[in-house]
Design a protein around this motif. Structure first.
Motif, PDB file in Angstrom:
ATOM      1  N   MET A   1      42.553  28.516  47.637  1.00  9.16           N
ATOM      2  CA  MET A   1      43.654  27.783  47.265  1.00  9.16           C
ATOM      3  C   MET A   1      44.490  29.071  46.603  1.00  9.16           C
ATOM      4  O   MET A   1      43.979  29.788  45.880  1.00  9.16           O
ATOM      5  N   ASP A   2      45.878  29.157  46.980  1.00  2.29           N
ATOM      6  CA  ASP A   2      46.656  30.075  46.320  1.00  2.29           C
ATOM      7  C   ASP A   2      46.984  29.668  44.954  1.00  2.29           C
ATOM      8  O   ASP A   2      46.869  28.593  44.467  1.00  2.29           O
ATOM      9  N   LEU A   3      47.385  30.482  44.123  1.00  2.00           N
ATOM     10  CA  LEU A   3      47.805  30.339  42.627  1.00  2.00           C
ATOM     11  C   LEU A   3      48.936  29.298  42.661  1.00  2.00           C
ATOM     12  O   LEU A   3      48.754  28.510  41.759  1.00  2.00           O
ATOM     13  N   LYS A   4      50.021  29.402  43.470  1.00  2.00           N
ATOM     14  CA  LYS A   4      50.976  28.444  43.336  1.00  2.00           C
ATOM     15  C   LYS A   4      50.616  27.001  43.668  1.00  2.00           C
ATOM     16  O   LYS A   4      50.795  26.242  42.815  1.00  2.00           O
ATOM     17  N   GLU A   5      49.540  26.763  44.627  1.00  2.00           N
ATOM     18  CA  GLU A   5      49.143  25.431  44.753  1.00  2.00           C
ATOM     19  C   GLU A   5      48.344  24.970  43.797  1.00  2.00           C
ATOM     20  O   GLU A   5      48.439  23.767  43.123  1.00  2.00           O
ATOM     21  N   VAL A  58      51.862  22.899  25.840  1.00  2.00           N
ATOM     22  CA  VAL A  58      51.684  23.985  26.434  1.00  2.00           C
ATOM     23  C   VAL A  58      50.370  24.049  27.143  1.00  2.00           C
ATOM     24  O   VAL A  58      49.181  23.933  26.634  1.00  2.00           O
ATOM     25  N   VAL A  59      50.771  24.101  28.513  1.00  2.00           N
ATOM     26  CA  VAL A  59      49.371  23.966  29.431  1.00  2.00           C
ATOM     27  C   VAL A  59      49.015  25.698  29.343  1.00  2.00           C
ATOM     28  O   VAL A  59      49.914  26.361  30.276  1.00  2.00           O
ATOM     29  N   GLU A  60      47.750  25.993  29.232  1.00  2.00           N
ATOM     30  CA  GLU A  60      47.544  27.260  29.229  1.00  2.00           C
ATOM     31  C   GLU A  60      46.646  27.679  30.268  1.00  2.00           C
ATOM     32  O   GLU A  60      45.751  26.885  30.864  1.00  2.00           O
ATOM     33  N   ASP A  62      44.194  30.582  32.512  1.00  2.00           N
ATOM     34  CA  ASP A  62      43.284  31.856  32.419  1.00  2.00           C
ATOM     35  C   ASP A  62      42.464  31.772  33.695  1.00  2.00           C
ATOM     36  O   ASP A  62      41.234  31.094  33.823  1.00  2.00           O
ATOM     37  N   VAL A  63      43.053  32.478  34.582  1.00  2.00           N
ATOM     38  CA  VAL A  63      42.396  32.280  36.219  1.00  2.00           C
ATOM     39  C   VAL A  63      42.192  33.690  36.556  1.00  2.00           C
ATOM     40  O   VAL A  63      42.784  34.660  36.069  1.00  2.00           O
ATOM     41  N   ALA A  64      40.966  33.569  37.298  1.00  2.00           N
ATOM     42  CA  ALA A  64      40.647  34.816  37.944  1.00  2.00           C
ATOM     43  C   ALA A  64      41.469  34.708  39.490  1.00  2.00           C
ATOM     44  O   ALA A  64      41.227  33.819  40.180  1.00  2.00           O
ATOM     45  N   VAL A  65      42.115  35.775  39.842  1.00  2.00           N
ATOM     46  CA  VAL A  65      42.807  35.792  41.087  1.00  2.00           C
ATOM     47  C   VAL A  65      42.439  37.120  41.974  1.00  2.00           C
ATOM     48  O   VAL A  65      41.724  38.176  41.415  1.00  2.00           O
ATOM     49  N   SER A  66      42.369  36.914  43.311  1.00  2.00           N
ATOM     50  CA  SER A  66      42.330  38.043  44.133  1.00  2.00           C
ATOM     51  C   SER A  66      43.484  38.339  44.582  1.00  2.00           C
ATOM     52  O   SER A  66      44.199  37.666  45.305  1.00  2.00           O
ATOM     53  N   ALA A  67      43.786  39.721  44.660  1.00  2.00           N
ATOM     54  CA  ALA A  67      44.870  40.203  45.636  1.00  2.00           C
ATOM     55  C   ALA A  67      44.237  40.819  46.832  1.00  2.00           C
ATOM     56  O   ALA A  67      43.516  41.713  46.759  1.00  2.00           O
ATOM     57  N   ALA A  68      44.524  40.305  47.787  1.00  2.00           N
ATOM     58  CA  ALA A  68      43.677  40.625  49.269  1.00  2.00           C
ATOM     59  C   ALA A  68      44.551  41.280  50.208  1.00  2.00           C
ATOM     60  O   ALA A  68      45.795  40.713  50.267  1.00  2.00           O
ATOM     61  N   SER A  69      44.348  42.233  50.718  1.00  2.00           N
ATOM     62  CA  SER A  69      45.176  42.883  52.038  1.00  2.00           C
ATOM     63  C   SER A  69      44.106  43.018  53.166  1.00  2.00           C
ATOM     64  O   SER A  69      42.982  43.121  53.209  1.00  2.00           O
ATOM     65  N   GLU A  98      40.903  42.899  45.342  1.00  2.00           N
ATOM     66  CA  GLU A  98      40.612  43.203  44.057  1.00  2.00           C
ATOM     67  C   GLU A  98      40.724  41.898  43.368  1.00  2.00           C
ATOM     68  O   GLU A  98      41.675  41.289  43.615  1.00  2.00           O
ATOM     69  N   ALA A  99      39.700  41.685  42.314  1.00  2.00           N
ATOM     70  CA  ALA A  99      40.018  40.638  41.355  1.00  2.00           C
ATOM     71  C   ALA A  99      40.429  40.919  40.106  1.00  2.00           C
ATOM     72  O   ALA A  99      40.488  42.011  39.401  1.00  2.00           O
ATOM     73  N   SER A 100      41.417  40.039  39.518  1.00  2.00           N
ATOM     74  CA  SER A 100      42.117  40.410  38.554  1.00  2.00           C
ATOM     75  C   SER A 100      42.102  39.193  37.604  1.00  2.00           C
ATOM     76  O   SER A 100      42.042  37.846  38.168  1.00  2.00           O
ATOM     77  N   ARG A 101      42.172  39.139  36.151  1.00  2.00           N
ATOM     78  CA  ARG A 101      42.767  37.856  35.472  1.00  2.00           C
ATOM     79  C   ARG A 101      43.961  37.942  34.953  1.00  2.00           C
ATOM     80  O   ARG A 101      44.585  38.819  34.697  1.00  2.00           O
ATOM     81  N   VAL A 102      44.435  36.513  35.267  1.00  2.00           N
ATOM     82  CA  VAL A 102      45.878  36.251  34.933  1.00  2.00           C
ATOM     83  C   VAL A 102      45.622  35.318  33.722  1.00  2.00           C
ATOM     84  O   VAL A 102      45.384  34.170  33.934  1.00  2.00           O
ATOM     85  N   ARG A 103      46.562  35.544  32.746  1.00  2.00           N
ATOM     86  CA  ARG A 103      46.870  34.475  31.644  1.00  2.00           C
ATOM     87  C   ARG A 103      48.284  34.090  31.306  1.00  2.00           C
ATOM     88  O   ARG A 103      48.848  35.032  31.136  1.00  2.00           O
ATOM     89  N   PHE A 104      48.602  32.943  31.399  1.00  2.00           N
ATOM     90  CA  PHE A 104      49.863  32.556  31.150  1.00  2.00           C
ATOM     91  C   PHE A 104      49.901  31.078  30.782  1.00  2.00           C
ATOM     92  O   PHE A 104      48.895  30.256  30.745  1.00  2.00           O
TER      93      PHE A 104
END
Length: 138
Positions: A1-5, A58-60, A62-69, A98-104
């Motif tokens: 599932m992508d981040l937008k979905e 406020v919906v918080e 904190d997800v781990a995302v992967s940016a893949a090429s 590469e995995a990263s954490r994104v908080r928003f």
């Protein structure tokens, strides 16, 4: 599932669940998303003309995302919620991930409860009454 979905499904689920809970439980006197006053966010006074404001939740995230090429036939770049995917369709490719954490956070104001409308009406009546009294003393 992508981040937008993921974001769309999460927020949609919260909004739809709140709406369904309001519809289901209003007849029992349970107030989902009660109105608040300027001074008290966690205390609700039924029929109070002070409790007429819609709260912002406020919906918080904190997800781990992967940016893949991916290089090869039909290669693409994207940001996805971190998960493990496997498949074999006969295509050869090389994948760098590469995995990263994104908080928003995303602020939302949910649909007002019927109590909010009733309290706004009580507030209007109170102001009209105060104005009439003031005019009578002139």
């Amino acid at each position: 599932m992508d981040l937008k979905e993921f974001i769309i499904e999460t927020i949609s689920g919260i909004v739809d669940a709140t709406d369904q809970l309001q519809t289901s439980y209003e007849p029992t006197g349970t107030i989902i998303n009660p109105p608040v006053s300027n001074s008290e966010r966690d205390l609700y006074e039924e029929g109070s003309s002070k409790h007429r404001y819609r709260r912002v939740e406020v919906v918080e995230f904190d997800v781990a995302v992967s940016a893949a090429s991916e290089t090869g036939a039909g290669g693409k770049v994207g940001i996805k919620i971190l998960s493990i995917e496997a498949g074999a369709d006969g295509n050869h490719s090389r994948k760098n991930e590469e995995a990263s954490r994104v908080r928003f956070s995303i602020p939302i104001a949910l649909k007002p409860s019927s109590a909010e409308a009733a309290n706004k009406e009580a507030s209007k009546k109170r102001r009209r009454s105060a104005n009439e009294m003031a005019n009578n003393y002139k």
